[in-house]
Scaffold this motif. Sequence first.
Motif, PDB file in Angstrom:
ATOM      1  N   TYR A   1      20.658  24.932  48.191  1.00  0.00           N
ATOM      2  CA  TYR A   1      20.813  23.499  48.463  1.00  0.00           C
ATOM      3  C   TYR A   1      21.581  22.831  47.332  1.00  0.00           C
ATOM      4  O   TYR A   1      21.410  23.196  46.163  1.00  0.00           O
ATOM      5  CB  TYR A   1      19.429  22.825  48.575  1.00  0.00           C
ATOM      6  N   TRP A   2      22.380  21.849  47.689  1.00  0.00           N
ATOM      7  CA  TRP A   2      22.919  20.911  46.713  1.00  0.00           C
ATOM      8  C   TRP A   2      22.091  19.642  46.825  1.00  0.00           C
ATOM      9  O   TRP A   2      21.954  19.061  47.919  1.00  0.00           O
ATOM     10  CB  TRP A   2      24.391  20.625  46.990  1.00  0.00           C
ATOM     11  N   VAL A   3      21.532  19.226  45.705  1.00  0.00           N
ATOM     12  CA  VAL A   3      20.521  18.172  45.693  1.00  0.00           C
ATOM     13  C   VAL A   3      20.953  17.059  44.738  1.00  0.00           C
ATOM     14  O   VAL A   3      21.081  17.289  43.534  1.00  0.00           O
ATOM     15  CB  VAL A   3      19.148  18.728  45.256  1.00  0.00           C
ATOM     16  N   GLN A   4      21.174  15.875  45.272  1.00  0.00           N
ATOM     17  CA  GLN A   4      21.471  14.717  44.427  1.00  0.00           C
ATOM     18  C   GLN A   4      20.156  14.049  44.062  1.00  0.00           C
ATOM     19  O   GLN A   4      19.354  13.714  44.943  1.00  0.00           O
ATOM     20  CB  GLN A   4      22.381  13.734  45.159  1.00  0.00           C
ATOM     21  N   VAL A   5      19.936  13.892  42.769  1.00  0.00           N
ATOM     22  CA  VAL A   5      18.677  13.322  42.292  1.00  0.00           C
ATOM     23  C   VAL A   5      18.947  12.083  41.463  1.00  0.00           C
ATOM     24  O   VAL A   5      20.041  11.879  40.934  1.00  0.00           O
ATOM     25  CB  VAL A   5      17.866  14.339  41.462  1.00  0.00           C
TER      26      VAL A   5
ATOM     27  N   LEU B   1      24.926  20.948  38.260  1.00  0.00           N
ATOM     28  CA  LEU B   1      26.356  20.986  38.543  1.00  0.00           C
ATOM     29  C   LEU B   1      27.112  20.085  37.582  1.00  0.00           C
ATOM     30  O   LEU B   1      26.644  18.999  37.224  1.00  0.00           O
ATOM     31  CB  LEU B   1      26.626  20.567  39.989  1.00  0.00           C
ATOM     32  N   ASP B   2      28.286  20.534  37.183  1.00  0.00           N
ATOM     33  CA  ASP B   2      29.089  19.772  36.227  1.00  0.00           C
ATOM     34  C   ASP B   2      29.659  18.498  36.823  1.00  0.00           C
ATOM     35  O   ASP B   2      29.926  17.531  36.107  1.00  0.00           O
ATOM     36  CB  ASP B   2      30.237  20.637  35.695  1.00  0.00           C
ATOM     37  N   SER B   3      29.880  18.506  38.148  1.00  0.00           N
ATOM     38  CA  SER B   3      30.476  17.339  38.806  1.00  0.00           C
ATOM     39  C   SER B   3      29.944  17.242  40.226  1.00  0.00           C
ATOM     40  O   SER B   3      29.321  18.182  40.738  1.00  0.00           O
ATOM     41  CB  SER B   3      32.006  17.450  38.819  1.00  0.00           C
TER      42      SER B   3
ATOM     43  N   TRP C   1      23.646  16.125  40.318  1.00  0.00           N
ATOM     44  CA  TRP C   1      23.547  17.116  41.398  1.00  0.00           C
ATOM     45  C   TRP C   1      23.019  18.427  40.833  1.00  0.00           C
ATOM     46  O   TRP C   1      23.492  18.921  39.804  1.00  0.00           O
ATOM     47  CB  TRP C   1      24.909  17.358  42.033  1.00  0.00           C
ATOM     48  N   LEU C   2      22.031  18.977  41.516  1.00  0.00           N
ATOM     49  CA  LEU C   2      21.486  20.289  41.201  1.00  0.00           C
ATOM     50  C   LEU C   2      21.828  21.264  42.323  1.00  0.00           C
ATOM     51  O   LEU C   2      21.894  20.875  43.492  1.00  0.00           O
ATOM     52  CB  LEU C   2      19.961  20.239  41.061  1.00  0.00           C
ATOM     53  N   GLU C   3      22.032  22.524  41.961  1.00  0.00           N
ATOM     54  CA  GLU C   3      22.061  23.596  42.955  1.00  0.00           C
ATOM     55  C   GLU C   3      20.748  24.350  42.830  1.00  0.00           C
ATOM     56  O   GLU C   3      20.433  24.888  41.765  1.00  0.00           O
ATOM     57  CB  GLU C   3      23.239  24.535  42.729  1.00  0.00           C
ATOM     58  N   ILE C   4      19.971  24.360  43.909  1.00  0.00           N
ATOM     59  CA  ILE C   4      18.646  24.971  43.904  1.00  0.00           C
ATOM     60  C   ILE C   4      18.600  26.040  44.988  1.00  0.00           C
ATOM     61  O   ILE C   4      18.925  25.772  46.146  1.00  0.00           O
ATOM     62  CB  ILE C   4      17.538  23.929  44.155  1.00  0.00           C
ATOM     63  N   THR C   5      18.191  27.251  44.601  1.00  0.00           N
ATOM     64  CA  THR C   5      18.039  28.340  45.565  1.00  0.00           C
ATOM     65  C   THR C   5      16.576  28.740  45.637  1.00  0.00           C
ATOM     66  O   THR C   5      15.963  29.104  44.625  1.00  0.00           O
ATOM     67  CB  THR C   5      18.893  29.557  45.164  1.00  0.00           C
ATOM     68  N   LEU C   6      16.024  28.654  46.849  1.00  0.00           N
ATOM     69  CA  LEU C   6      14.628  28.991  47.107  1.00  0.00           C
ATOM     70  C   LEU C   6      14.547  30.232  47.978  1.00  0.00           C
ATOM     71  O   LEU C   6      15.494  30.563  48.698  1.00  0.00           O
ATOM     72  CB  LEU C   6      13.918  27.844  47.839  1.00  0.00           C
ATOM     73  N   THR C   7      13.391  30.900  47.931  1.00  0.00           N
ATOM     74  CA  THR C   7      13.134  32.006  48.852  1.00  0.00           C
ATOM     75  C   THR C   7      11.940  31.682  49.752  1.00  0.00           C
ATOM     76  O   THR C   7      11.242  32.571  50.237  1.00  0.00           O
ATOM     77  CB  THR C   7      12.865  33.309  48.086  1.00  0.00           C
ATOM     78  N   GLU C   8      11.710  30.410  49.968  1.00  0.00           N
ATOM     79  CA  GLU C   8      10.634  29.952  50.843  1.00  0.00           C
ATOM     80  C   GLU C   8      11.049  28.599  51.390  1.00  0.00           C
ATOM     81  O   GLU C   8      12.011  27.998  50.924  1.00  0.00           O
ATOM     82  CB  GLU C   8       9.307  29.854  50.083  1.00  0.00           C
TER      83      GLU C   8
END
Length: 202
Positions: free
Chosen positions: A77-81, A112-114, A135-142
């Motif tokens: 996911y790309w997540v804007q926080v 993410l840098d940008s 922005w974060l890139e988050i990878t989940l396995t659930e």
Amino acid sequence: MGKYRYILFYKPYGVLSQFTDCSRENQRRTLKDYISIPAVYPVGRLDWDSEGLMLLTNHGQLQHRLSDPRFQHPRTYWVQVERIPDAVARQQLQQGIVIENYRTRPAKVHLLDSEPQLPPRDRPIRFRKNVPTAWLEITLTEGKNRQVRRMTAKVGFPTLRLVRVAIAHLRFEGLQPGQWRDLTPDELNPLLKLTMLRQPQN
């Protein structure tokens, strides 16, 4: 054409990840507004207020296995926080967060840098004046209910926008919100291998 269909769909914001809306509102968009293929069903779900990649199929065994937590296939996911998460918050997300007596599995988290190149959302997020976003890139396995949003909120950085950009090796590039396409053989074969299924005979 084989008997099975495997569809990648870019779900827009404000669309239910199902084909019918059982509520009384009767104004919410559903998958049937975009996909007219009979008897395909989503593998997992994506919240109404989230966007991005969904996989749909009429291959019941594949759908079941990908929905089984034991297979732990990654979802990115790309997540804007709101505000900029510090190293402590990112480490907490990586190690796992306790939410209602459940500890989330370890995750991959990258700042993410940008701002990523994404189509504009059809309902822009609400910015707070003088409050930065990241922005974060988050990878989940659930895929627990509203898990990403609850995780970022727990460490003090509420999610403003959430876009799923990958399911295992499947990526959203080439699709615009509301568009879908069939998987290619090169995409399908690793998916069947991931779930230890054989290529169905046509």
